[in-house]
Design an enzyme around this catalytic site. Sequence first.
Site, PDB file in Angstrom:
ATOM      1  CD  GLU A  72      33.070  43.664  35.013  1.00  0.00           C
ATOM      2  OE1 GLU A  72      32.569  44.254  34.048  1.00  0.00           O
ATOM      3  OE2 GLU A  72      33.490  44.212  36.039  1.00  0.00           O
TER       4      GLU A  72
ATOM      5  CE1 TYR B 161      29.852  32.044  37.413  1.00  0.00           C
ATOM      6  CE2 TYR B 161      31.815  33.125  36.603  1.00  0.00           C
ATOM      7  CZ  TYR B 161      31.003  32.762  37.648  1.00  0.00           C
ATOM      8  OH  TYR B 161      31.336  33.122  38.931  1.00  0.00           O
TER       9      TYR B 161
END
Length: 159
Positions: A114, A125
């Site tokens: 997160e 990511y």
Amino acid sequence: MTPDIRLSIYDESERRALTDAMEVMQEAFDPAFGEAWTLAQLAGIMMLPGTWLTIARLDALPLGFALVRSVLDECELLLLAVPPRWQRRGIGKMLLDHSLATARRRGMLSMNLEARASNNAIGLYERAGFEFVHRRPGYYRGCDGQLHDALSFRIEIMN
């Protein structure tokens, strides 16, 4: 990227690793967002089974770290940090790739993470194959009281 970078993995609290991670954390996290953990928080999570900390070092100098927690066959990248002066040199990618490889070796089937919606690491990511799962509006509160959305990502890890 600097070729002499060494990655060390820790499965339990070790004073030098915690000290190095805290040094990186102080430099890497903007105080305006209040995202940096305390030493007590870091030491506490390291006491949980299935948690590992990877430190990237050039000689004795800590350049970054990744903190991962696993439960059963899933894991979560809790923190990945590289101070601004060492960013854009492949250290974050090295730590992320190493975390994914370690998770795979440990039998994990997926990794979650997160991040604040404005976090510059989101591109890293996504390039690694993480897929957007959902947005949590106003999840993070900055030190100034401003709310920031959280984005959740997931990657399947093939064994």
